[in-house]
Scaffold this motif. Structure first.
Motif, PDB file in Angstrom:
ATOM      1  N   GLN A  45       4.630  23.390   0.911  1.00 32.82           N
ATOM      2  CA  GLN A  45       4.299  23.254   2.077  1.00 32.82           C
ATOM      3  C   GLN A  45       3.082  23.347   0.716  1.00 32.82           C
ATOM      4  O   GLN A  45       2.765  22.991   0.432  1.00 32.82           O
ATOM      5  N   ILE A  46       4.060  24.662  -0.379  1.00 32.57           N
ATOM      6  CA  ILE A  46       2.494  25.661  -1.113  1.00 32.57           C
ATOM      7  C   ILE A  46       2.611  24.691  -2.130  1.00 32.57           C
ATOM      8  O   ILE A  46       1.469  24.625  -2.630  1.00 32.57           O
ATOM      9  N   ALA A  47       3.666  23.533  -2.173  1.00 33.94           N
ATOM     10  CA  ALA A  47       3.791  22.789  -3.763  1.00 33.94           C
ATOM     11  C   ALA A  47       2.948  21.587  -3.733  1.00 33.94           C
ATOM     12  O   ALA A  47       2.444  21.460  -4.088  1.00 33.94           O
ATOM     13  N   ARG A  48       2.759  20.685  -1.684  1.00 34.54           N
ATOM     14  CA  ARG A  48       2.076  20.371  -1.991  1.00 34.54           C
ATOM     15  C   ARG A  48       0.726  20.677  -2.167  1.00 34.54           C
ATOM     16  O   ARG A  48      -0.394  19.315  -2.612  1.00 34.54           O
ATOM     17  N   SER A  49       0.410  21.371  -1.659  1.00 33.18           N
ATOM     18  CA  SER A  49      -1.318  22.344  -1.539  1.00 33.18           C
ATOM     19  C   SER A  49      -1.968  22.233  -2.838  1.00 33.18           C
ATOM     20  O   SER A  49      -2.417  22.093  -3.123  1.00 33.18           O
ATOM     21  N   ALA A  50      -0.397  22.514  -4.013  1.00 34.65           N
ATOM     22  CA  ALA A  50      -1.089  22.519  -5.514  1.00 34.65           C
ATOM     23  C   ALA A  50      -1.419  21.541  -6.327  1.00 34.65           C
ATOM     24  O   ALA A  50      -1.813  21.896  -6.807  1.00 34.65           O
ATOM     25  N   SER A  51      -0.044  20.732  -5.562  1.00 34.45           N
ATOM     26  CA  SER A  51      -0.398  18.800  -6.324  1.00 34.45           C
ATOM     27  C   SER A  51      -1.589  17.803  -5.869  1.00 34.45           C
ATOM     28  O   SER A  51      -2.104  17.503  -6.838  1.00 34.45           O
ATOM     29  N   ALA A  52      -2.303  18.859  -4.232  1.00 33.22           N
ATOM     30  CA  ALA A  52      -3.024  17.483  -4.458  1.00 33.22           C
ATOM     31  C   ALA A  52      -4.451  18.288  -4.369  1.00 33.22           C
ATOM     32  O   ALA A  52      -5.033  19.213  -3.963  1.00 33.22           O
ATOM     33  N   VAL A  53      -5.384  16.731  -4.699  1.00 33.74           N
ATOM     34  CA  VAL A  53      -7.048  17.359  -4.387  1.00 33.74           C
ATOM     35  C   VAL A  53      -7.773  17.198  -3.572  1.00 33.74           C
ATOM     36  O   VAL A  53      -8.068  18.589  -2.688  1.00 33.74           O
ATOM     37  N   THR A  54      -7.280  16.353  -2.841  1.00 32.24           N
ATOM     38  CA  THR A  54      -7.561  16.344  -1.390  1.00 32.24           C
ATOM     39  C   THR A  54      -7.481  17.845  -0.911  1.00 32.24           C
ATOM     40  O   THR A  54      -7.906  17.744   0.588  1.00 32.24           O
ATOM     41  N   LEU A  55      -5.926  18.562  -0.627  1.00 32.98           N
ATOM     42  CA  LEU A  55      -5.834  19.288   0.316  1.00 32.98           C
ATOM     43  C   LEU A  55      -6.322  21.248  -0.355  1.00 32.98           C
ATOM     44  O   LEU A  55      -6.529  21.011  -1.420  1.00 32.98           O
ATOM     45  N   LYS A  56      -6.513  21.736   0.907  1.00 29.75           N
ATOM     46  CA  LYS A  56      -7.021  23.405   0.494  1.00 29.75           C
ATOM     47  C   LYS A  56      -5.479  24.190  -0.433  1.00 29.75           C
ATOM     48  O   LYS A  56      -4.670  23.269  -0.066  1.00 29.75           O
ATOM     49  N   ASN A  57      -5.929  25.200  -1.295  1.00 27.34           N
ATOM     50  CA  ASN A  57      -5.895  25.529  -1.689  1.00 27.34           C
ATOM     51  C   ASN A  57      -5.078  26.599  -0.015  1.00 27.34           C
ATOM     52  O   ASN A  57      -5.259  26.450   0.507  1.00 27.34           O
TER      53      ASN A  57
ATOM     54  N   VAL B 144       0.708  -1.132   0.074  1.00 26.71           N
ATOM     55  CA  VAL B 144       0.134   0.085   0.235  1.00 26.71           C
ATOM     56  C   VAL B 144       1.122   1.100   0.355  1.00 26.71           C
ATOM     57  O   VAL B 144       1.855   1.179   0.610  1.00 26.71           O
ATOM     58  N   PRO B 145       0.858   2.174  -1.249  1.00 26.66           N
ATOM     59  CA  PRO B 145       1.736   3.626  -0.752  1.00 26.66           C
ATOM     60  C   PRO B 145       1.671   3.998   0.207  1.00 26.66           C
ATOM     61  O   PRO B 145      -0.117   4.158   1.104  1.00 26.66           O
ATOM     62  N   ILE B 146       2.455   4.718   0.510  1.00 29.91           N
ATOM     63  CA  ILE B 146       2.022   5.844   1.443  1.00 29.91           C
ATOM     64  C   ILE B 146       1.757   7.136   0.652  1.00 29.91           C
ATOM     65  O   ILE B 146       2.143   7.718  -0.429  1.00 29.91           O
ATOM     66  N   ALA B 147       0.517   7.797   1.127  1.00 32.55           N
ATOM     67  CA  ALA B 147      -0.521   8.882   0.571  1.00 32.55           C
ATOM     68  C   ALA B 147       0.802  10.237   0.369  1.00 32.55           C
ATOM     69  O   ALA B 147       1.781  10.413   1.059  1.00 32.55           O
ATOM     70  N   THR B 148       0.423  10.938  -0.955  1.00 30.98           N
ATOM     71  CA  THR B 148       1.013  11.007  -1.617  1.00 30.98           C
ATOM     72  C   THR B 148       0.541  12.939  -1.474  1.00 30.98           C
ATOM     73  O   THR B 148       1.601  13.938  -1.336  1.00 30.98           O
ATOM     74  N   ASP B 149      -0.729  12.878  -1.429  1.00 24.95           N
ATOM     75  CA  ASP B 149      -1.312  14.059  -0.358  1.00 24.95           C
ATOM     76  C   ASP B 149      -0.724  14.961   0.634  1.00 24.95           C
ATOM     77  O   ASP B 149      -1.334  15.756   1.072  1.00 24.95           O
ATOM     78  N   ARG B 150      -0.692  14.038   0.870  1.00 20.57           N
ATOM     79  CA  ARG B 150       0.459  14.221   2.249  1.00 20.57           C
ATOM     80  C   ARG B 150       1.519  14.315   3.268  1.00 20.57           C
ATOM     81  O   ARG B 150       2.243  13.532   2.272  1.00 20.57           O
ATOM     82  N   ALA B 151       2.440  15.093   3.825  1.00 18.72           N
ATOM     83  CA  ALA B 151       3.634  15.490   3.948  1.00 18.72           C
ATOM     84  C   ALA B 151       4.274  14.199   4.462  1.00 18.72           C
ATOM     85  O   ALA B 151       3.230  13.294   5.045  1.00 18.72           O
ATOM     86  N   ARG B 152       5.274  13.563   4.680  1.00 20.10           N
ATOM     87  CA  ARG B 152       6.087  12.453   5.170  1.00 20.10           C
ATOM     88  C   ARG B 152       5.905  12.809   7.010  1.00 20.10           C
ATOM     89  O   ARG B 152       6.405  13.783   7.476  1.00 20.10           O
ATOM     90  N   ARG B 153       5.450  11.858   7.384  1.00 18.97           N
ATOM     91  CA  ARG B 153       5.722  11.574   9.227  1.00 18.97           C
ATOM     92  C   ARG B 153       6.595  11.655   9.738  1.00 18.97           C
ATOM     93  O   ARG B 153       7.485  10.426   9.103  1.00 18.97           O
TER      94      ARG B 153
END
Length: 640
Positions: A324-336, A205-214
């Motif tokens: 943080q900004i790049a993660r938000s821009a690339s993930a559909v599930t995160l806020k702008n 199971v892949p690590i979720a890419t829309d969240r930061a590495r914990r």
């Protein structure tokens, strides 16, 4: 949702292309209707349909998961949405196939069909001779519908693609699918009929890419943690600690003027000390791991990580912000990034550490400069009005949604009762009982919308050093839910009165359905109104909050189950925006009353809901609501 920032180029296929093809190729009229409803589901106009890519992955993540209540008034919204999604999905597959995209053929599906049929025919109770437990085959259904490879040829790359395109519910099914495959492959000698149908490998199971590495705090080097914890302790130094320290310094012979000056320097402009030390510490740790995440790879094992002071550099701060900004821009599930308060929270904690813990002007200046560089994305929670505006506009445009919100407790309770009667399987009974729990949560929210942390930490029974919140004044007719100042975000005492029909819904859950669900799930005891097996994430320092509450994931699953029946597309917190809009429909411009009910300040209420002074809300909602529900305003006035 982030459909508004989908970028398309000249060659990309969009929903207008899809809709035009559907009409020209003779797709059924109901399929065309469903395609035309997509704009309304995403709160777009027909002219903005070109913002939606004709892509199966995007459809699953965004369109299929969108609320359906704005485009349908069906008595069974979940079934209507599933049917509509199925029509669009099938047509979209045909459209993409017609445009040259790869699509699974019937031969590729044959292996799935055989495996599913065999497993389904041998499901039941293991102690009665069944080979598999009930519903073992269900995860295979999603993979069959989405996969582009035959079941024996399914590989990790294809599994990763399915995972990336899946919704949160879909990922749960894929996780179960990976577990099922591993179990079936290990037991292939027991089921020779499946041996040639199964994939040739297990799946990771892949690590979720829309969240930061914990990064777990305990995984950091011990010397670094010890240094950081000491600085955090200095940051959180309480008045009693300062008094003790000052007495010790005077006893050592230091001049009073020096001690007084150092205390002033340590306190700085700090207006008040945190009321919840544990919560403050958690925030400092989160900010620290956020800062070092981009500076150290997982493989480095944090080699070379020295002291907390060494971590504060301009390069590290900028790298963390950019990520943080790049993660938000690339993930559909995160806020702008410019609609989220994450950077504000991180900078606030880092500034507090630098000013009161490290007491280093140079580091403080670096933080202030990087904060200025990213000022467009450093948004405080009080400035976040976009979410409130979205909810308010949805209710103004669709008054029937406002009526659905007010009547949500009775609606969900009725559905729960209807499904509980004929339910024979544990799965069906549990689902019906969870709908009753969601109805009870709505009964509280439409009475006086609470912050989710308070709603789902409501206690019906006192435990040691932790009082109950729920008291029945009159059984089944009047419930009082009381929170002390230490439990509420702004420190004010909060009282909720649940009356009438909503009280009946709450009583049904509290005294009838809650014990049934606890027995079904094997929960022996819990003081919480919404029981579970988790521990509170951030324990209140003034309370001895016990374990036995629902986890965040369980809460969101519960709420989503109810929202599928209502089609509102609201989160528990967004109920606060909905209630404010309806209150302004009753009493235009009465922001003081809104602030009082939501336990906010009038300034915050005006910022969120006062763009038109409330009159527009009243004009847009009042007539339609009165036409459908003549007693709705009387009910709302009783709530306020």
């Amino acid at each position: 949702m982030k459909h508004d920032r989908t970028l398309t180029d000249a060659t990309a296929l969009t929903f207008p292309d899809f809709l035009e093809w559907a009409k020209e190729s003779g797709e059924g009229r109901y399929t065309i209707y469903e395609i035309e409803k997509v704009a309304g589901r995403l709160d777009l106009t027909d002219e903005e349909l070109d913002l939606i890519p004709a892509d199966l992955g995007y459809f699953e993540r965004v369109v299929a998961a969108s609320p359906y209540g704005a485009v349908s008034r069906s008595n069974d919204l979940e079934t209507a949405r599933n049917r509509g999604n199925s029509r669009i999905r099938s047509a979209l597959e045909r459209f993409l196939l017609a445009r040259g995209h790869v699509s699974p053929d019937s031969a590729a599906r044959a292996g799935y069909n055989q495996a599913i049929a065999f497993i389904a025919d041998h499901e039941g109770f293991l102690d009665r001779g069944a080979l598999f437990t009930t519903n073992t085959h269900r995860p295979f259904l999603l993979v069959r519908a989405r996969a582009q490879l035959a079941l024996p040829d399914l590989d990790q790359e294809e599994f990763d693609r399915l995972w990336h395109d899946a919704t949160p519910d879909g990922r749960k099914s894929l996780r179960k699918f990976a577990q099922r495959i591993a179990e079936l492959r290990r037991g292939h000698n027991r089921w020779p009929e499946l041996a040639n149908l199964l994939p040739r490998q297990d799946f990771v199971v892949p690590i979720a890419t829309d969240r930061a590495r914990r990064i777990e705090w305990q995984s950091l080097p011990a010397p670094f943690r010890a240094d950081a914890e000491e600085i955090f302790r200095q940051t959180l130094r309480q008045p009693a600690d300062l008094r003790k320290w000052a007495k010790e310094q005077l006893a050592l012979g230091r001049p009073a003027v020096e001690v007084d000056a150092e205390i002033a320097a340590r306190v700085g402009k700090k207006k008040r000390t945190p009321k919840n030390i544990d919560s403050a510490l958690a925030g400092y740790r989160q900010a620290t791991t956020w800062l070092l995440r981009e500076s150290y790879s997982p493989e480095s094992a944090f080699a070379g990580l020295g002291t907390l002071r060494d971590l504060f550099t301009t390069d590290a701060l900028e790298a963390a912000c950019d990520a943080q900004i790049a993660r938000s821009a690339s993930a559909v599930t995160l806020k702008n990034a410019d609609e989220s308060s994450t950077l504000w929270s991180r900078f606030t904690n880092l500034t507090t550490i630098a000013r009161h813990g490290l007491r280093d002007p140079e580091i403080l200046a670096q933080i202030n400069l990087v904060r200025m560089f990213n000022a467009d994305y450093v948004l405080s929670p009080i400035e976040m009005t976009a979410d409130a505006e979205t909810i308010c506009n949805r209710l103004r445009k669709s008054p029937h949604l406002a009526a659905a919100f007010v009547n949500a407790p009775a609606r969900l309770s009725a559905i729960s009762s209807e499904r509980l009667g004929p339910a024979s399987a544990d799965f069906a009974r549990e689902r019906a009982l969870r709908l009753s729990a969601c109805a009870a949560a709505y009964a509280v929210q439409v009475s006086r919308a609470l912050r989710p942390a308070n709603l789902f930490m409501t206690r019906r029974k006192a435990v040691k050093k932790c009082p109950r919140n729920l008291t029945w004044i009159v059984d089944g007719e009047h419930a009082e839910i009381r929170f002390s100042g230490g439990e509420v975000k702004n420190g004010e005492t909060l009282v909720v009165n649940v009356l009438g029909d909503d009280a009946k819904v709450l009583w049904q859950w509290d005294r009838v359905d809650r014990p049934k669900l606890m027995k079904l799930r094997g929960i022996d005891t819990s003081p919480y109104l919404f029981p579970g097996t988790a521990a509170p994430r951030l324990r209140k320092s003034a309370l001895n909050l016990p374990s036995g509450c629902m986890s965040v994931a369980a809460i969101m699953e519960l709420w989503d189950l109810g929202d599928r029946q209502l089609g509102l597309g609201l989160t528990p917190h967004q109920c606060r925006h909905a209630l404010a809009t309806l209150m302004l429909a009753v009493r235009p411009g009465d922001f003081a009353n809104v602030a009082s009910v939501l336990a906010n300040t009038e300034k915050v209420a005006r910022r969120h809901y006062g763009k038109d002074s409330g009159e527009a809300a009243a004009v847009a909602v009042r007539e339609s609501l009165l036409a459908q529900h003549p007693d709705i305003f009387a009910r709302m006035k009783r709530r306020t």
